[in-house]
Design an enzyme around this catalytic site. Structure first.
Site, PDB file in Angstrom:
ATOM      1  CG  ASP A 196      21.355  -3.732   5.573  1.00  0.00           C
ATOM      2  OD1 ASP A 196      21.541  -3.110   4.492  1.00  0.00           O
ATOM      3  OD2 ASP A 196      20.427  -4.533   5.736  1.00  0.00           O
TER       4      ASP A 196
ATOM      5  CB  THR B  98      28.099   4.780 -12.662  1.00  0.00           C
ATOM      6  OG1 THR B  98      28.564   4.030 -13.783  1.00  0.00           O
ATOM      7  CG2 THR B  98      26.583   4.843 -12.726  1.00  0.00           C
TER       8      THR B  98
ATOM      9  CE1 TYR C 177      25.752   0.058 -10.836  1.00  0.00           C
ATOM     10  CE2 TYR C 177      26.352   1.066 -12.925  1.00  0.00           C
ATOM     11  CZ  TYR C 177      26.605   0.843 -11.590  1.00  0.00           C
ATOM     12  OH  TYR C 177      27.707   1.411 -11.000  1.00  0.00           O
TER      13      TYR C 177
END
Length: 183
Positions: free
Chosen positions: A79, A144, A168
């Site tokens: 994690d 991105t 995002y």
């Protein structure tokens, strides 16, 4: 002759084993072998998000890279939002490089789950960055085009001004920023 790799402390080494020959013919007949370590350490590359789209592609590429040692993980194994677990894992595995393919990528859902999105795209990146610094590893982080507003009439470059207009995009930008300030 056989080439094999083995773990020595936190690195993997290459050894070559082959039957003894020459003046030791009697040992050869007994099936004895000699092993020589050449002290070559394979560079370890720790890859996160290995079950996602990008990580899966890296797995395919890794199959043809025999001179590199890949360590692929995903959320079910580590994690990244747990800072101590990330630090412990990276210190114990000792990678030379970290490639972060992990991300919260549900762009539309991010508007409804901003804390989860920022936890993965910013906080987990910070955890990886701190661990990379601890072991002096280089880190490659994939971002991105959502860090831009999408209004340009030409392809974006890394030098263009960022202006995300979504949760995002903002989370990915903050991940980039925390990485730059940490490493």
């Amino acid at each position: 002759m056989r080439v094999h790799y083995y773990k020595h402390k936190t690195n993997y080494k290459m050894a070559i084993t082959f039957p003894l020959g020459g003046i030791l013919n009697e040992d050869k007949e007994k099936g004895k072998t000699a092993e020589f370590e050449y002290g070559l350490s394979l560079p370890k590359i720790f890859v996160t998000g290995s079950k996602g789209q990008l990580g899966s592609e890296l797995r395919k590429i890794a199959r043809s890279c025999n001179d590199l040692l890949f360590d692929f993980t995903d959320i079910d194994e580590l994690d990244l939002c747990d800072a101590q677990s990330v630090m412990d894992y990276v210190i114990s595995s000792g990678p030379k490089y970290i490639i972060n393919c992990a991300a919260y990528t549900a762009v539309d859902r991010a508007e409804d789950e901003p804390s989860k999105c920022f936890q993965v795209n910013r906080d987990a990146v910070e955890n990886l960055a701190k661990a990379a610094v601890a072991v002096k590893a280089k880190i490659i982080h994939v971002s991105t085009d959502y860090v831009f507003d999408g209004k340009a009439d030409k392809p974006y470059t890394e030098d263009d001004e960022v202006c995300p207009d979504s949760v995002y995009g903002n989370s990915k930008l903050e991940g980039e920023q925390v990485l730059q300030s940490t490493c």
